[in-house]
Design a protein around this motif. Sequence first.
Motif, mmCIF file in Angstrom:
data_model
loop_
_atom_site.group_PDB
_atom_site.id
_atom_site.type_symbol
_atom_site.label_atom_id
_atom_site.label_comp_id
_atom_site.label_asym_id
_atom_site.label_seq_id
_atom_site.Cartn_x
_atom_site.Cartn_y
_atom_site.Cartn_z
ATOM 1 N N ALA A 196 41.617 47.229 -46.317
ATOM 2 C CA ALA A 196 40.286 47.715 -45.938
ATOM 3 C C ALA A 196 40.341 48.360 -44.552
ATOM 4 O O ALA A 196 40.897 47.796 -43.614
ATOM 5 C CB ALA A 196 39.288 46.569 -45.949
ATOM 6 N N MET A 197 39.764 49.548 -44.452
ATOM 7 C CA MET A 197 39.837 50.309 -43.208
ATOM 8 C C MET A 197 38.524 50.188 -42.428
ATOM 9 O O MET A 197 37.450 50.469 -42.946
ATOM 10 C CB MET A 197 40.121 51.783 -43.511
ATOM 11 N N PHE A 198 38.641 49.759 -41.179
ATOM 12 C CA PHE A 198 37.505 49.619 -40.281
ATOM 13 C C PHE A 198 37.536 50.742 -39.249
ATOM 14 O O PHE A 198 38.608 51.235 -38.892
ATOM 15 C CB PHE A 198 37.521 48.268 -39.575
ATOM 16 N N THR A 199 36.368 51.124 -38.774
ATOM 17 C CA THR A 199 36.276 52.196 -37.778
ATOM 18 C C THR A 199 35.779 51.624 -36.459
ATOM 19 O O THR A 199 34.683 51.056 -36.387
ATOM 20 C CB THR A 199 35.323 53.312 -38.248
ATOM 21 N N PHE A 200 36.604 51.776 -35.423
ATOM 22 C CA PHE A 200 36.256 51.324 -34.080
ATOM 23 C C PHE A 200 35.844 52.541 -33.258
ATOM 24 O O PHE A 200 36.502 53.578 -33.297
ATOM 25 C CB PHE A 200 37.446 50.618 -33.428
ATOM 26 N N THR A 201 34.752 52.425 -32.523
ATOM 27 C CA THR A 201 34.229 53.574 -31.786
ATOM 28 C C THR A 201 33.918 53.210 -30.332
ATOM 29 O O THR A 201 33.905 52.035 -29.948
ATOM 30 C CB THR A 201 32.923 54.102 -32.428
ATOM 31 N N ASN A 202 33.683 54.258 -29.542
ATOM 32 C CA ASN A 202 33.200 54.063 -28.171
ATOM 33 C C ASN A 202 31.704 54.290 -28.092
ATOM 34 O O ASN A 202 31.139 54.470 -27.016
ATOM 35 C CB ASN A 202 33.917 55.020 -27.219
ATOM 36 N N LYS A 203 31.042 54.281 -29.240
ATOM 37 C CA LYS A 203 29.603 54.503 -29.298
ATOM 38 C C LYS A 203 28.844 53.181 -29.186
ATOM 39 O O LYS A 203 29.412 52.109 -29.362
ATOM 40 C CB LYS A 203 29.236 55.203 -30.608
ATOM 41 N N VAL A 204 27.559 53.290 -28.898
ATOM 42 C CA VAL A 204 26.701 52.110 -28.850
ATOM 43 C C VAL A 204 25.494 52.330 -29.748
ATOM 44 O O VAL A 204 25.138 53.460 -30.070
ATOM 45 C CB VAL A 204 26.219 51.794 -27.410
ATOM 46 N N ALA A 205 24.906 51.241 -30.176
ATOM 47 C CA ALA A 205 23.676 51.260 -30.959
ATOM 48 C C ALA A 205 22.839 50.069 -30.526
ATOM 49 O O ALA A 205 23.329 49.139 -29.876
ATOM 50 C CB ALA A 205 23.981 51.204 -32.455
ATOM 51 N N LEU A 206 21.551 50.095 -30.856
ATOM 52 C CA LEU A 206 20.669 49.007 -30.454
ATOM 53 C C LEU A 206 20.959 47.753 -31.273
ATOM 54 O O LEU A 206 20.875 47.757 -32.497
ATOM 55 C CB LEU A 206 19.207 49.414 -30.615
ATOM 56 N N ALA A 207 21.277 46.666 -30.567
ATOM 57 C CA ALA A 207 21.553 45.384 -31.213
ATOM 58 C C ALA A 207 20.493 44.373 -30.785
ATOM 59 O O ALA A 207 20.044 44.388 -29.637
ATOM 60 C CB ALA A 207 22.934 44.873 -30.811
ATOM 61 N N PRO A 208 20.070 43.487 -31.685
ATOM 62 C CA PRO A 208 19.115 42.441 -31.290
ATOM 63 C C PRO A 208 19.715 41.528 -30.222
ATOM 64 O O PRO A 208 20.925 41.244 -30.245
ATOM 65 C CB PRO A 208 18.884 41.669 -32.602
ATOM 66 N N VAL A 209 18.888 41.105 -29.278
ATOM 67 C CA VAL A 209 19.347 40.167 -28.249
ATOM 68 C C VAL A 209 19.306 38.758 -28.834
ATOM 69 O O VAL A 209 18.244 38.258 -29.208
ATOM 70 C CB VAL A 209 18.465 40.247 -26.996
#
Length: 286
Positions: A196-209
Motif C-alpha cells: 500500500a502506497m502512502f503519500t507524505f506531503t509538506n502541506k497542512v490542513a485544518l485538524a480538530p484540536v
Amino acid sequence: MSLNALLLYLVTMSVGGAGAYTETSDAMAARLVSERGVYITFSQGNDGGQGLQTSGNPAISSGAMAIASIDNSHTPQSYLSTPDGEKIFYSAGANSGGWHSTVNSIIVVNDPQATANDGCNGPTKSVAGAVVLYAYNIGDLCNSAVRCDKAAAAGATGCLLYNVGAISGSSAIPSGSISLTNGQHIIAITTENLSAMFTFTNKVALAPVVISSLLLIYLKSTAGTPSQFSSLGLTGDLLFKPQISGIGGYVYSTISSFAATTQKLSTAYASYSGTSMACPYVAGYV
C-alpha cells in the motif's frame, strides 16, 4: 501631558512573571493608568499546571483585565494520505521536522503487536527505502530519537511513532507522531496490502484540536475549554483572576524566518499556544 491628550485608550502586554500580590511597582502602575480611563489587558500566565493561585504579575493588578486562554477548535497540521486519499494528521519531529516535499512510500510496521520497547534495538524488518512505524508504550526504555536514528541507519526514509504526543524524532530523516487510532488504521491497511502506497506531503490542513487522555486510551476535543497551561486565580489579595478569556491554544500565526529555519518549517507560519496569544486577541476586540 495627560493620558487623554495622548489619545491613549488601551495598553496591552503579553509579559509577566511570578507574583501573588499587587504591591509590585508595575501592578500599581497599571492600576493608576486604568484609573485614568485606559483599558489594560495583560496575559494571565502559563503556569496552570502548577495549580491554583498561579496568576502572573502584572496581570494580578486590580486595574488590569487578566486574559486567560481557551483552546481553538481547529489548527493547521501536517498530514499524510492513505491509498484512498484519507488524511492522517501528524506532528512533525523537532530534530529534523516532517516531510519537506511530496513523497510516495510504503509503510513498514515494525511490530504489529505493539510490544514494549518497539524499535529500541532498531528495526526488526527490512525498512530500506520505506517509512517505518513504531508503537509507543508507557514505560518504554528508549525515546523517539533512538528509534528513528536507528531506522535511518537501516536505510529508512522516514519514521513515525503512534500512541504518543510530540517527539524529537531523527536528526537524519523526516519524523512524526500520530494518534493510537491512526496508527491502528495504518496497521490495518498494511496488513491487507503490504505494498500500500502512502503519500507524505509538506502541506497542512485544518485538524480538530484534541488531547490524549492520561493513559493515551482515547482523544477528546478541547475546543472552547480552558487551555491546560492557562494560569488560575485567586491572587494573594483574593482578587478574582482571570476576568476574561481569548483563543490562545493552538493559534496559527506568523513567525520569524529565523524561527521557521530553526524549526525546519517550509513557511514562516506555526501553531503556538499561550496566554500571550490570547491577550492580543482580546485587546483587538476591546
